[in-house]
Design a protein around this motif. Structure first.
Motif, short mmCIF file in Angstrom:
data_model
loop_
_atom_site.label_atom_id
_atom_site.label_comp_id
_atom_site.label_asym_id
_atom_site.label_seq_id
_atom_site.Cartn_x
_atom_site.Cartn_y
_atom_site.Cartn_z
N ALA A 110 -8.14 1.60 2.87
CA ALA A 110 -8.33 0.43 2.79
C ALA A 110 -7.89 0.00 4.32
CB ALA A 110 -6.07 0.59 3.00
N PHE A 157 1.07 -1.50 0.03
CA PHE A 157 -0.14 0.03 0.05
C PHE A 157 0.71 1.44 0.00
CE2 PHE A 157 -3.45 -3.10 0.89
CZ PHE A 157 -3.98 -2.80 0.17
N GLY A 214 -0.16 4.74 -2.76
CA GLY A 214 -0.40 5.81 -1.28
C GLY A 214 -0.01 6.52 -1.79
N SER A 219 -7.57 -4.41 4.87
CA SER A 219 -5.77 -4.57 5.89
C SER A 219 -7.11 -6.01 7.03
CB SER A 219 -5.42 -2.96 6.49
OG SER A 219 -4.98 -2.65 5.10
N GLN A 245 -5.33 5.29 4.65
CA GLN A 245 -5.64 4.98 5.52
C GLN A 245 -7.30 4.10 5.26
OE1 GLN A 245 -3.66 6.43 8.44
NE2 GLN A 245 -2.03 5.09 7.90
#
Ligand SMILES: [Zn+2]
Lengths: 406, 394
Positions: free
Chosen positions: A325, A287, A291, A329, A322
């Motif tokens: 995701a 990521f 990102g 995650s 964040q």
């Protein structure tokens, strides 16, 4: 770069990314394992279920509120925050650091209420022993640690953005991955002060459980936290020679049987045996590249991350990415936790103790055995208590099936 | 910086000459005064309550009270000056105006706001805290406070040289003035708050010191950065520590260079000067002497509070060799001054958080402390051979 070549590279990168993601996604939990659908009422009284339900709901709502405050504050800050540059006499990077810290400071201010409410709720249920002032002071210094962290991150990003322009992320992402690994490696040494050796009986049992998983060199430690909380917890930390398994002393106060504690120990050794900290770092790397690339692209109209004025926007983007995701995650984390549970069952061969342990999580820590779908999706880093009990059942069913067949 | 006249002024007509014999026995000689002052204080405590009630009715301090209480504060000033060696002769016992080389002028009574009179005991608390830090009473972190430490150092100097160092006398006069203004405020002699600004009294022009401080008179403070000031300082603290390791090694190298060549090595001088400048910028930031977030390089001219450091000069090798030892009195005095500085920063923090600006007096005290600190560090790190000068700026 000629067009066909860069296209080829992009396809290659995407393919590599997918292959790495697929590799990390795999676990040693047998495929096709049939998890039985269990009724919570079979294991818990109605009162317990209702209390856990109430308790979890309020915490979930508070978490959503805090996340909303986070996004709202940073959205406003992304628009207006650059004005604080006038409070700086520092250069490009120093001013960026100030803007980064002030953004986090504002978030902290607007989240205090949620933190206090959360503490109040935990204290009401006897799960926290912290005072409000003590909590506030601790939170204040935790904010100091965040300040230092954001400064370090901005030194890297803005330092690289100077010479590299909008390609800074190609160098920054590996640097962040490297730092993550470094912190993961150092963490057990930073915590060494706070931990002690377990009693000889537990140490011997732990060594036995560790040996069945091939990680007998990793020592077990006990951390004293019972002054602040009654919540039971444990974790695996470190990489290579720094690896440790740490139990909170709240697990060892006779509320849990020796067999149950051993399941926890085996679960944490399972994390080490399956290289989960490396896998988490790998997941972070997956990521980190896209990102940082998105942040680099999206801040271009503010002059790119080499300009301090772009820092508030960058901060906002990082937080939003964040949050976006998080569901995937979380699913990744739940897979690793399920694998550690499976390793623990294989090591202890004691599904009754495992199920008993998971039941205690609901009775003592008020974990909702079947949290609402949205909360599970956005927040759960572990399988639910019912899923974990089901896995213990599935393990037993498999063993019985095998012994009948043999 | 020329603040308007405070109704309570300190007038210094002292020539720095000290009689060695009375210096030697100064503490014992002061005993009768201390006993008398103590008795007088008991009466004043009672009188102050009556005066407070009377002033609440009259809207001003009645004349007899004004005369009596001013005499008390003036007498206390005389005794403090005598005991601390800010003055030489033995004072009289009645606090007569114009009778002593370190004297207090108190303006005539004026009308005062009744609310201000009513809340005076509470309003005076911040000033009392700072005054305590100066005099080394409760709350003075530096042992004896600025007054006690200056007196202690001045005692040795006066005994040996028969003269009080001008810098110490200057610092004493400044501190004593603040304490006197605080008592004057509490005892309703004036409604003007004590002024920590060191600009007055002008005693003598401080020597043209090679280390000078320029502070821009900007009182605005950003509330948000004030609220988080301590945490915002953390990255600087980390950088100060890291740079400090290198500076420590450079200082040792510079010491050898100065011993061998008789003057510091220019590259080391530049490196250490940047460090002391950076230290000044960051201290000014965290103690609220300046508003903006400082840069990390200590580049000159980048900050509203700037330490000006002269080029390297020839330095006596003996003074270089014993530099650490020679600096001890200055370090002692610095820690005493820092106790007052710390309190003033705490007051400035609350003031800035509420009003978005700081007070000129607190800014002046801060700049004064930073200048002295800069001179002490510069002396220690061989940036100058000139001893730190503790008198407040003219
Ligand atoms: Zn786990």
């Amino acid at each position: 770069m000629p067009r066909p070549l860069s296209g080829f590279l992009a396809v290659l990168a995407a393919g590599g990314w997918l292959a790495a993601a697929w590799y990390l996604w795999q676990t040693s939990v047998p495929t096709g394992l049939d998890l039985p659908d269990l009724e919570p009422s079979r294991f818990f009284s109605r009162a317990t279920l209702e209390e856990a339900d109430d308790y979890g709901l309020v915490l979930d709502v508070l978490a959503v509120g805090a996340a909303a405050a986070l996004v709202a504050v940073l959205a406003v800050y992304a628009a207006k925050g650059a004005a604080f540059a006038r409070e700086s006499a520092a250069g490009r990077i120093g001013t960026g650091m100030l803007l980064g810290m002030l953004g986090l400071g504002l978030v902290w201010l607007f989240q205090i209420g949620f933190g206090v409410a959360q503490l109040w709720w935990q204290r009401r249920h006897g799960l926290s022993r912290q005072g409000y002032v003590e909590w506030l002071l601790g939170d204040w210094w935790a904010l100091g640690a965040e300040f230092l962290f954001v400064c370090l991150a901005l030194v890297i990003v803005m330092g690289l953005a100077g010479p590299l322009g909008d390609r800074w992320w190609l160098a920054a992402a590996p640097a962040f991955v490297g730092l993550t690994l470094l912190f993961a490696f150092l963490l057990p040494y930073l915590l060494a002060e706070a931990t002690a050796r377990p009693d000889p009986q537990l140490a011997a049992d732990a060594r036995r459980v560790a040996a069945t998983q091939g990680v007998e060199k990793v020592p077990l430690r006990v951390q004293e936290v019972s002054g602040h909380t009654s919540l039971p917890n444990a974790y695996a930390a470190g990489l290579g020679p720094s690896r440790k398994v740490v139990l909170w002393d709240t697990l060892l106060d006779d509320r849990f049987s020796d067999e149950e504690v051993l399941v926890v120990v085996a679960h944490e050794y399972g994390h080490h045996a399956q290289q989960h900290i490396w896998k988490l770092a790998g997941w972070f790397a997956l990521f980190a590249f896209p990102g940082t690339a998105i942040v680099a692209l999206a801040t271009r109209r503010r002059g790119g991350m080499r300009r301090p004025e772009a820092v508030p926007l960058g901060l906002f983007l990082v937080v939003v990415l964040q949050l976006l995701a998080q569901p995937v995650s979380n699913e990744f984390s739940r897979r690793l936790e399920a694998e550690a549970d499976w390793r623990a069952l294989e090591a202890t061969r004691d599904p009754e103790a495992a199920a008993g342990l998971f039941e205690e999580f609901t009775r003592l820590a008020l974990e909702d055995p079947e949290p609402p779908g949205w909360a599970y999706f956005f927040q759960a880093t572990h399988p639910s208590v019912m899923e974990r009990i089901a896995m213990a059942e599935a393990w037993r069913a498999r063993r019985e099936g095998r012994s009948r067949a043999g | 910086m020329e603040p308007e006249q405070h109704p309570i002024r300190l007038v210094v007509a002292d020539d720095l000459r000290r009689s060695r014999l009375t210096v030697l026995f100064r503490l014992l000689l002061s005993l009768p005064h201390l006993v008398w002052l103590w008795l007088w204080t008991l009466v004043v405590l009672l009188a102050a309550v009556v005066a407070w009630i009377a002033a609440l009715f009259a809207g001003r301090l009645p004349d007899p009270f004004h005369r009596f209480l001013s005499a008390y504060v003036r007498y206390g000033t005389h005794v403090a000056a005598y005991l601390s060696l800010a003055a030489n002769p033995f004072p009289g016992f009645v606090g007569r105006p114009g009778s002593f080389p370190v004297d207090l002028e108190v303006a005539e009574p004026e009308r005062q706001n009744r609310w201000s009179i009513f809340f005076r005991p509470i309003l005076g608390i911040p000033a009392l805290l700072l005054a305590a830090a100066f005099s080394g009473g409760n709350g003075g972190g530096g042992g004896g406070g600025a007054i006690g430490t200056s007196a202690f150092l001045g005692w040795f100097a006066s005994l040996v040289r028969g003269r009080m160092p001008g810098g110490l006398r200057g610092l004493l006069a400044y501190s004593i003035r603040y304490v006197a203004q605080t008592y004057g405020y509490l005892l309703l002699l004036t409604s003007r708050y004590p002024d920590a600004h060191p600009a007055a009294p002008v005693l003598e022009r401080p020597l043209d010191h090679p280390i000078r401080l320029e502070a821009r008179e900007d009182l605005r403070r950003s509330r948000l950065t004030v609220l988080f000031r301590l945490l915002l300082y953390l990255p600087h603290l980390v950088w100060l520590l890291l740079w400090g390791i290198a500076a420590f090694l450079a200082a040792i190298a510079n010491w050898f260079a100065a011993l061998v060549r008789g003057r510091p090595a220019p590259p080391l001088h530049r490196f250490l000067a940047a460090y002391v400048r950076y230290l000044t910028h960051t201290s000014a930031f965290v103690y609220l002497v300046a508003n903006p977030f400082p840069g990390f390089t200590g580049r000159p001219g980048t900050y509203p509070v700037e330490l000006l450091i002269a080029e390297p000069e020839r330095q006596n090798r003996w003074v270089t060799g014993f530099r650490l030892l020679l600096a001890l009195p200055a370090i002692l005095l610095l820690s005493a001054l820092n106790a007052a500085f710390g309190i003033s920063a705490a007051l400035a923090w609350f003031h800035s958080l509420v009003l978005g600006r700081t007070r000129p007096g607190l800014l002046g005290l801060g700049a004064y402390s930073l200048r002295y600190a800069g001179q002490v560090y510069a002396y220690l790190l061989l940036l100058t051979v000139r001893y730190p000068h503790s008198a407040p700026p003219a």
